[in-house]
Structures are given as C-alpha cells and as structure tokens.
Write an enzyme that holds these catalytic residues in place. Structure first.
Site, short mmCIF file in Angstrom:
data_model
loop_
_atom_site.label_atom_id
_atom_site.label_comp_id
_atom_site.label_asym_id
_atom_site.label_seq_id
_atom_site.Cartn_x
_atom_site.Cartn_y
_atom_site.Cartn_z
CG ASP A 88 -1.92 -1.01 1.10
OD1 ASP A 88 -2.23 -1.89 0.39
OD2 ASP A 88 -2.76 -0.96 2.02
CG HIS A 144 2.05 -8.86 0.44
ND1 HIS A 144 1.46 -10.00 0.96
CD2 HIS A 144 1.95 -7.98 1.71
CE1 HIS A 144 1.11 -9.77 2.30
NE2 HIS A 144 1.24 -8.53 2.64
CB SER A 242 10.85 2.40 4.25
OG SER A 242 12.11 2.69 3.70
#
Length: 279
Positions: A88, A144, A242
């Site tokens: 995200d 992911h 980050s």
C-alpha cells in the site's frame, strides 16, 4: 535544499533510529499504550481492514505497526504476467531504466548498480523497468510479492537513514542508493528480478520471511536462498515507514498501466503493469 532535508544531514540518524527501535519494541503497558494511541490519533489509523480491531490487542508498537490485514482485505491481481503492487502506498516514480539510470524525482537519477550494491546485477537490469512505492506512516507495512518467483539471494547494504518522502527524494541526490536497504533477488519466468526494501529515518528495522529481522552491521551481508513464493505472498515488513522498489529485466518487456504514474495511490496486490515471458 529545504530546511527539512538540510537538518537530516546533521542529526544522528542511526542513534535516533536505535532509540526509536527500543521504544517501539517495548511491551511495557504504559509505553506501548502511549505510542500506539498517539500514533493512531496523529495518522487517523482505522482498524476496520485489520485482523485485530482493538488498539489494546497489540503487544508493542512494532506489533501494531506491522499489523496484519484481514484475509479478504486485499484482492491480489490474478492476470497472467501481471505485475502487482508490493505494498500500500504512493507511486514515487515508475518507468524504464535508461541504460543504468533510474528516475528518483524530477531531474534526479541514480545508478541501478549502486542501488543493488553490485555492478554485475546493475548491468543485467540496464534498460529494464522499475516501480517505486512509498509507504506513508499510516499505510499497511508489509511487503508482498509483485510476481511469482524463487528468492535466490538477499543482500543487506548499510547506509544513511534519510527520510524517503517526496520532499527528500526531490532534494537528496542518490537517496535510495545511499540509504540502508535490503536487496532481494529472484529467478522468475522472465529472468532475474528484484525487490529492494529501502530503510529510512526512524525505521527500526527490515525483516523478510527468509532472513528474519536484519541485524544492522557496517558491512554488506549476503545470503543465498531457495524459497519459492507466489504473487501476493508476504515477502517482508518494515518497522516504520519506507519504500519498496520493484525491478524487472529488459526481457520482461514491462508495460505499466496508463493510470499508474507518479503520485498515484496504490494498494498491495493492485495491477501495476504487464510483463511477458519472451526472453
């Protein structure tokens, strides 16, 4: 150069991150409650999408920050040869690697070999493609897999800990290639590919499913792996915000979606673009 970026060059980045890491890992009821509640209020964090929906359910701030989504909270793209967002966040930049150069911000480029801390790997990805996703503090902070592949190598590269937001990216030369980072190399259907997890100011650590939490050192750490991961599988997580950078070879012939550009909001699993398997 802004005042914000100038100050970052003089503060003790490593010491600040070390102290922040100790506080974030604390399970003391008063400490964890204060940090979790203050952070949730400051960033308007809602827990509707998350497995644990009470602030009291988390054992530490780190536990809260790396909170897990509900199983059905994100739909991972199933398009054949589709490249999914690893996290995200906001697309910082994406596009082609021009010779050995990647776009950091308008007018600023950096070297792919320097980012990967390996000139041979850098040459392999010359004229390939990249997508940089910035994770804001309020975002879901697990990274992911954007594609299916076999993790073959991880390379921890020590470095600075500048903030990685858009202001700093526009002002600090070679930002992503200077900051602490973990390079993850994969064998895929279209050759070698990489995901680079870039550390930042107050980031208390980087972790992957293959390495566990990385111990900071002054030297590069390399490890070999043979771990198969499917698109959408968890690769790792950040302890505070980050950036994740997806890197594809020229052979992938990546074609990014027209609606994907700098400052586009994305969610983990969302289709970023297409690749093919013609080498």
């Amino acid at each position: 150069m802004t005042l914000f970026t100038t100050i970052q060059q003089f503060v003790p980045q490593q010491k600040i991150s070390k102290v922040a890491g100790r506080l974030a890992a604390s399970r003391h009821p008063i400490v964890k409650r204060a940090f979790i509640r203050s952070f949730a209020k400051a960033y308007n964090v809602k827990l509707d999408e998350y497995e644990r929906q009470s602030l009291n359910a988390y054992e530490s701030f780190n536990d809260f920050f790396t909170r897990e989504l509900k199983d059905d909270a994100r739909a991972v793209d199933t398009t054949i040869h589709g490249i999914a967002s690893p996290a995200d966040g906001i697309i910082s930049q994406l596009g082609q690697i021009e010779d050995h150069k990647m776009l950091q911000a308008k007018g600023r480029y950096y070297d792919i070999g320097q980012l990967l801390a390996d000139s041979e790997d850098g040459s392999y990805f010359a004229d390939g493609s990249f997508a940089t996703v910035y994770l804001a503090p309020s975002n879901y902070h697990r990274v992911h897999m954007p594609f299916a592949g076999t993790l073959t190598k991880t390379r921890y590269v020590p470095g600075t800990l500048f903030s990685v937001n858009t202001t700093t990216a526009a002002n600090i030369p070679d930002l992503f290639a200077r900051n602490e980072r973990l390079v993850c190399m994969f064998d895929t259907a279209y050759g070698k590919a990489a995901v680079v997890m870039v550390g930042a100011m107050i980031v208390a650590g980087i972790e992957t499913v293959a390495t566990g939490k990385i111990t900071r050192t002054d030297d590069i750490q390399e490890a070999d792996h043979d771990m198969k991961l499917e698109k959408g599988d968890e690769l790792g997580r950040f302890y505070l915000g980050s950036t994740a950078i997806v890197i594809l070879p020229k052979a992938a012939k990546a074609d990014w979606q027209d609606n994907m550009m700098a400052n586009s909001l994305v969610q983990m699993g969302q289709l970023l673009g297409m690749a093919n398997t013609d080498k």
